[in-house]
Scaffold this motif. Structure first.
Motif, PDB file in Angstrom:
ATOM      1  N   PHE A 213      32.404  37.166  59.534  1.00 11.41           N
ATOM      2  CA  PHE A 213      31.585  36.159  58.862  1.00 11.41           C
ATOM      3  C   PHE A 213      32.183  35.800  57.502  1.00 11.41           C
ATOM      4  O   PHE A 213      32.625  36.663  56.753  1.00 11.41           O
ATOM      5  CB  PHE A 213      30.163  36.683  58.685  1.00 11.41           C
ATOM      6  CG  PHE A 213      29.272  35.727  57.940  1.00 11.41           C
ATOM      7  CD1 PHE A 213      28.753  34.609  58.574  1.00 11.41           C
ATOM      8  CD2 PHE A 213      28.967  35.935  56.611  1.00 11.41           C
ATOM      9  CE1 PHE A 213      27.935  33.715  57.892  1.00 11.41           C
ATOM     10  CE2 PHE A 213      28.157  35.061  55.918  1.00 11.41           C
ATOM     11  CZ  PHE A 213      27.628  33.943  56.563  1.00 11.41           C
ATOM     12  N   ASP A 214      32.159  34.480  57.204  1.00 11.41           N
ATOM     13  CA  ASP A 214      32.703  34.017  55.925  1.00 11.41           C
ATOM     14  C   ASP A 214      31.595  33.501  55.013  1.00 11.41           C
ATOM     15  O   ASP A 214      31.328  34.075  53.957  1.00 11.41           O
ATOM     16  CB  ASP A 214      33.745  32.928  56.181  1.00 11.41           C
ATOM     17  CG  ASP A 214      34.439  32.488  54.898  1.00 11.41           C
ATOM     18  OD1 ASP A 214      34.439  33.278  53.944  1.00 11.41           O
ATOM     19  OD2 ASP A 214      34.970  31.372  54.850  1.00 11.41           O
ATOM     20  N   GLN A 215      30.877  32.409  55.415  1.00 14.25           N
ATOM     21  CA  GLN A 215      29.836  31.844  54.569  1.00 14.25           C
ATOM     22  C   GLN A 215      28.947  30.906  55.385  1.00 14.25           C
ATOM     23  O   GLN A 215      29.238  30.588  56.529  1.00 14.25           O
ATOM     24  CB  GLN A 215      30.474  31.055  53.416  1.00 14.25           C
ATOM     25  CG  GLN A 215      31.300  29.869  53.905  1.00 14.25           C
ATOM     26  CD  GLN A 215      31.861  29.041  52.774  1.00 14.25           C
ATOM     27  OE1 GLN A 215      31.397  29.114  51.644  1.00 14.25           O
ATOM     28  NE2 GLN A 215      32.853  28.223  53.082  1.00 14.25           N
ATOM     29  N   VAL A 216      27.828  30.483  54.750  1.00 15.58           N
ATOM     30  CA  VAL A 216      26.955  29.458  55.324  1.00 15.58           C
ATOM     31  C   VAL A 216      27.210  28.165  54.559  1.00 15.58           C
ATOM     32  O   VAL A 216      27.225  28.159  53.335  1.00 15.58           O
ATOM     33  CB  VAL A 216      25.470  29.870  55.209  1.00 15.58           C
ATOM     34  CG1 VAL A 216      24.574  28.771  55.767  1.00 15.58           C
ATOM     35  CG2 VAL A 216      25.215  31.184  55.931  1.00 15.58           C
ATOM     36  N   LYS A 217      27.426  27.063  55.310  1.00 12.89           N
ATOM     37  CA  LYS A 217      27.725  25.789  54.650  1.00 12.89           C
ATOM     38  C   LYS A 217      26.984  24.656  55.345  1.00 12.89           C
ATOM     39  O   LYS A 217      26.413  24.830  56.423  1.00 12.89           O
ATOM     40  CB  LYS A 217      29.222  25.519  54.670  1.00 12.89           C
ATOM     41  CG  LYS A 217      29.792  25.188  56.027  1.00 12.89           C
ATOM     42  CD  LYS A 217      31.270  24.882  55.916  1.00 12.89           C
ATOM     43  CE  LYS A 217      31.833  24.392  57.254  1.00 12.89           C
ATOM     44  NZ  LYS A 217      31.363  23.068  57.639  1.00 12.89           N
TER      45      LYS A 217
ATOM     46  N   TYR B  23      26.328  21.417  57.535  1.00 13.21           N
ATOM     47  CA  TYR B  23      26.921  20.933  58.776  1.00 13.21           C
ATOM     48  C   TYR B  23      27.634  19.603  58.527  1.00 13.21           C
ATOM     49  O   TYR B  23      27.129  18.723  57.833  1.00 13.21           O
ATOM     50  CB  TYR B  23      25.826  20.740  59.832  1.00 13.21           C
ATOM     51  CG  TYR B  23      26.327  20.103  61.113  1.00 13.21           C
ATOM     52  CD1 TYR B  23      26.875  20.880  62.119  1.00 13.21           C
ATOM     53  CD2 TYR B  23      26.264  18.722  61.296  1.00 13.21           C
ATOM     54  CE1 TYR B  23      27.361  20.307  63.294  1.00 13.21           C
ATOM     55  CE2 TYR B  23      26.746  18.132  62.460  1.00 13.21           C
ATOM     56  CZ  TYR B  23      27.287  18.928  63.450  1.00 13.21           C
ATOM     57  OH  TYR B  23      27.761  18.358  64.609  1.00 13.21           O
TER      58      TYR B  23
ATOM     59  N   THR C  49      27.029  27.377  66.123  1.00 12.17           N
ATOM     60  CA  THR C  49      27.041  28.219  64.918  1.00 12.17           C
ATOM     61  C   THR C  49      25.943  27.825  63.934  1.00 12.17           C
ATOM     62  O   THR C  49      25.955  28.277  62.786  1.00 12.17           O
ATOM     63  CB  THR C  49      28.415  28.127  64.215  1.00 12.17           C
ATOM     64  OG1 THR C  49      28.635  26.782  63.797  1.00 12.17           O
ATOM     65  CG2 THR C  49      29.535  28.564  65.140  1.00 12.17           C
TER      66      THR C  49
ATOM     67  N   ASN D 195      22.877  27.921  61.754  1.00  9.85           N
ATOM     68  CA  ASN D 195      22.033  28.993  61.234  1.00  9.85           C
ATOM     69  C   ASN D 195      20.623  28.406  61.037  1.00  9.85           C
ATOM     70  O   ASN D 195      20.357  27.689  60.076  1.00  9.85           O
ATOM     71  CB  ASN D 195      22.605  29.496  59.902  1.00  9.85           C
ATOM     72  CG  ASN D 195      21.885  30.716  59.381  1.00  9.85           C
ATOM     73  OD1 ASN D 195      20.648  30.820  59.489  1.00  9.85           O
ATOM     74  ND2 ASN D 195      22.634  31.636  58.799  1.00  9.85           N
TER      75      ASN D 195
ATOM     76  N   VAL E 182      25.396  25.704  58.916  1.00 11.78           N
ATOM     77  CA  VAL E 182      26.145  26.431  59.955  1.00 11.78           C
ATOM     78  C   VAL E 182      26.834  27.638  59.338  1.00 11.78           C
ATOM     79  O   VAL E 182      27.155  27.660  58.142  1.00 11.78           O
ATOM     80  CB  VAL E 182      27.190  25.522  60.635  1.00 11.78           C
ATOM     81  CG1 VAL E 182      26.536  24.417  61.439  1.00 11.78           C
ATOM     82  CG2 VAL E 182      28.162  24.949  59.613  1.00 11.78           C
ATOM     83  N   ASN E 183      27.047  28.658  60.185  1.00 12.68           N
ATOM     84  CA  ASN E 183      27.838  29.825  59.793  1.00 12.68           C
ATOM     85  C   ASN E 183      29.322  29.515  59.999  1.00 12.68           C
ATOM     86  O   ASN E 183      29.695  28.870  60.982  1.00 12.68           O
ATOM     87  CB  ASN E 183      27.459  31.042  60.635  1.00 12.68           C
ATOM     88  CG  ASN E 183      26.023  31.470  60.416  1.00 12.68           C
ATOM     89  OD1 ASN E 183      25.484  31.313  59.318  1.00 12.68           O
ATOM     90  ND2 ASN E 183      25.383  31.997  61.455  1.00 12.68           N
ATOM     91  N   THR E 184      30.146  29.952  59.063  1.00 10.30           N
ATOM     92  CA  THR E 184      31.600  29.820  59.243  1.00 10.30           C
ATOM     93  C   THR E 184      32.192  31.212  59.326  1.00 10.30           C
ATOM     94  O   THR E 184      31.685  32.169  58.735  1.00 10.30           O
ATOM     95  CB  THR E 184      32.249  29.046  58.082  1.00 10.30           C
ATOM     96  OG1 THR E 184      31.985  29.730  56.851  1.00 10.30           O
ATOM     97  CG2 THR E 184      31.705  27.633  58.012  1.00 10.30           C
ATOM     98  N   PHE E 185      33.272  31.302  60.065  1.00  9.84           N
ATOM     99  CA  PHE E 185      33.915  32.582  60.315  1.00  9.84           C
ATOM    100  C   PHE E 185      35.381  32.490  59.912  1.00  9.84           C
ATOM    101  O   PHE E 185      35.986  31.419  59.932  1.00  9.84           O
ATOM    102  CB  PHE E 185      33.797  32.958  61.797  1.00  9.84           C
ATOM    103  CG  PHE E 185      32.374  33.101  62.268  1.00  9.84           C
ATOM    104  CD1 PHE E 185      31.743  34.322  62.247  1.00  9.84           C
ATOM    105  CD2 PHE E 185      31.662  31.995  62.710  1.00  9.84           C
ATOM    106  CE1 PHE E 185      30.425  34.453  62.664  1.00  9.84           C
ATOM    107  CE2 PHE E 185      30.355  32.105  63.133  1.00  9.84           C
ATOM    108  CZ  PHE E 185      29.733  33.332  63.106  1.00  9.84           C
TER     109      PHE E 185
END
Length: 448
Positions: A206-210, A212, A220, A222, A234-237
């Motif tokens: 997991f990296d961050q929520v940003k 869309y 993805t 959230n 969305v969640n970014t990985f």
């Protein structure tokens, strides 16, 4: 007094003007035997010439403050790259000087014509810049700087011997290392040929929520963050981190082959150093193993800041051996050192299918526990031969044999793929880009 005269004598040289003046005087004396009226002119020219020589010597030797010369050397040189060196000159004479400079560069360069000419007015300075491209790692010894100075009279030359011997180490290509490191940090590796790899799915790191944006994977989304903020989030990985990447370098005689001044071992060392650095920037752990008839150096995988320095210190002193590689020793070392599944990049060279078949059983065993990537080299001379126009029957024979060996290299790639082993067949000059490309591809496809 004797030492002082000896010092002046050893550093005093005669110029072309001096010999031209002597020749003129001798000619006048010679012709005076046939034309007696020339005798007075001959004596007059001789004494004027002698006075000019004396004045010229005084101009060069009398001042206490004459010239200043300094060679600016880097702490280390980069193997296989053009390294800039600078020589600083400053003239303290009360007149302009013509200067000739010899830099006693290390014997490894085999250059005997490094001569710089320059003219400096009184009180001016100048910087001479030139490049050296070392092709072997090790210690390089720079000798003295020898400066030859002429006054405006130009009859005699004074030599200045500046400095003493200086030893400079030549390390694996750290200039390329810096370039790739900056591009990896700023995500600009594609500017030098590093391909952008299409991701298949995404990793679990997991990296961050940003917010869309169009094109994001709707799977993805959230929903909790979306409900709180009132817009799609969305969640970014990111890529998996702390994966082990080992470079294994073959030091046997097969890596002794030269290409554009560097051996295949030097190309492998430069590429493995850059790959290790890119892996560390990507927050993976980099390690190193060298092998010949027995196991050489081993650096366990780590990602501490000092890890790259350890790898560079090991690679600095590695040399090719003159025996065959011991694959059994390599397999034993891999099994004892690599405690978890790792990406193993093996730099070696095969010139025939029989050479590959001898090592294949051990390669299959390594590939059973780790992701094995074999990197070996195209013979570019053979490729040149196959493209050369045919003139006679001998050329046809040579071209046929060259094509056979080139075809065998392609068969090796297929043979390795048949056993599930990744491989790169590359020209030496494209080794670094191809290896980094494949590493990034493997990371994007989550194969480790």
């Amino acid at each position: 007094m004797r030492n002082l005269l000896k010092k002046y004598y050893t550093d005093l040289f005669l110029s072309k003007r001096f010999f031209a003046g002597i020749g003129l005087c001798v000619s006048l004396f010679l012709f005076s035997f046939f034309l007696p009226w020339l005798a007075d002119l001959a004596y007059l020219c001789f004494w004027i010439f002698a006075a000019l020589v004396l004045v010229d010597g005084l101009l060069l030797y009398q001042p206490k403050k004459t010239v200043f010369v300094r060679r600016d050397l880097p702490e280390r040189l980069s193997n296989g790259d053009d390294n800039e060196l600078h020589i600083y000159l400053e003239n303290f004479y009360a007149f302009g000087i013509r200067a000739g400079l010899i830099d006693e560069i290390p014997y490894q360069f085999q250059k005997r014509d490094l001569w710089f000419k320059s003219y400096l007015k009184s009180g001016t300075q100048k910087t001479i810049t030139y490049t050296l491209r070392p092709t072997k790692r090790g210690e390089y010894i720079f000798g003295q700087l020898r400066l030859y100075v002429q006054s405006p009279v130009g009859l005699v030359v004074r030599r200045f011997n500046i400095g003493s011997e200086v030893t400079v180490p030549v390390y694996p290509s750290f200039l390329q290392l810096r370039k790739y490191e900056l591009m990896a940090i700023s995500h600009r590796l594609n500017e030098i040929g590093i391909k952008k790899i299409r991701r298949i799915g995404h990793s679990m790191e997991f990296d961050q929520v940003k917010n869309y944006v169009q094109g994001d994977d709707y799977r993805t989304v959230n929903w909790k963050a979306t409900a709180r903020k009132g817009e799609l989030m969305v969640n970014t990985f990111t890529d998996e981190k702390s994966q082990h990447v080992y470079c294994i370098i073959d030091k046997s005689r097969s890596m002794k082959m030269p290409f554009e001044g560097l051996s295949l071992l030097d190309y492998a060392i430069n590429a493995s150093l850059i790959l290790s650095n890119v892996a560390l920037v990507k927050e993976d752990k980099a390690g190193l193993i060298t092998i010949a008839e027995k196991t050489g150096s081993v650096v366990p995988a780590d990602r501490r800041p000092a890890q790259l320095g350890k790898i560079m210190a090991i690679l600095y002193k590695e040399k090719t051996r003159y025996l065959e590689m011991n694959m059994e020793a390599l397999y034993t070392t891999v099994r004892s050192v690599l405690k978890q599944r790792s990406l193993v990049v093996f730099f070696t060279n095969f010139e025939s299918m029989s050479a590959l078949n001898r090592q294949l059983p051990y390669l299959k065993r390594v590939a059973k526990f780790h992701l094995l990537l074999i990197v070996f080299f195209e013979n570019t001379e053979l490729k040149t031969l196959t493209e050369k126009p045919v003139q006679d029957v001998e050329d046809i024979y040579i071209q046929t044999i060259a094509a056979k060996f080139a075809y065998e290299k392609k068969l090796m790639v297929k043979e390795l793929a048949k056993h599930g082993i990744l491989s790169i067949l590359t020209p030496p000059e494209k080794l670094t880009i191809n290896v980094v490309n494949r590493y990034l591809s493997i990371k994007a496809q989550q194969k480790i």
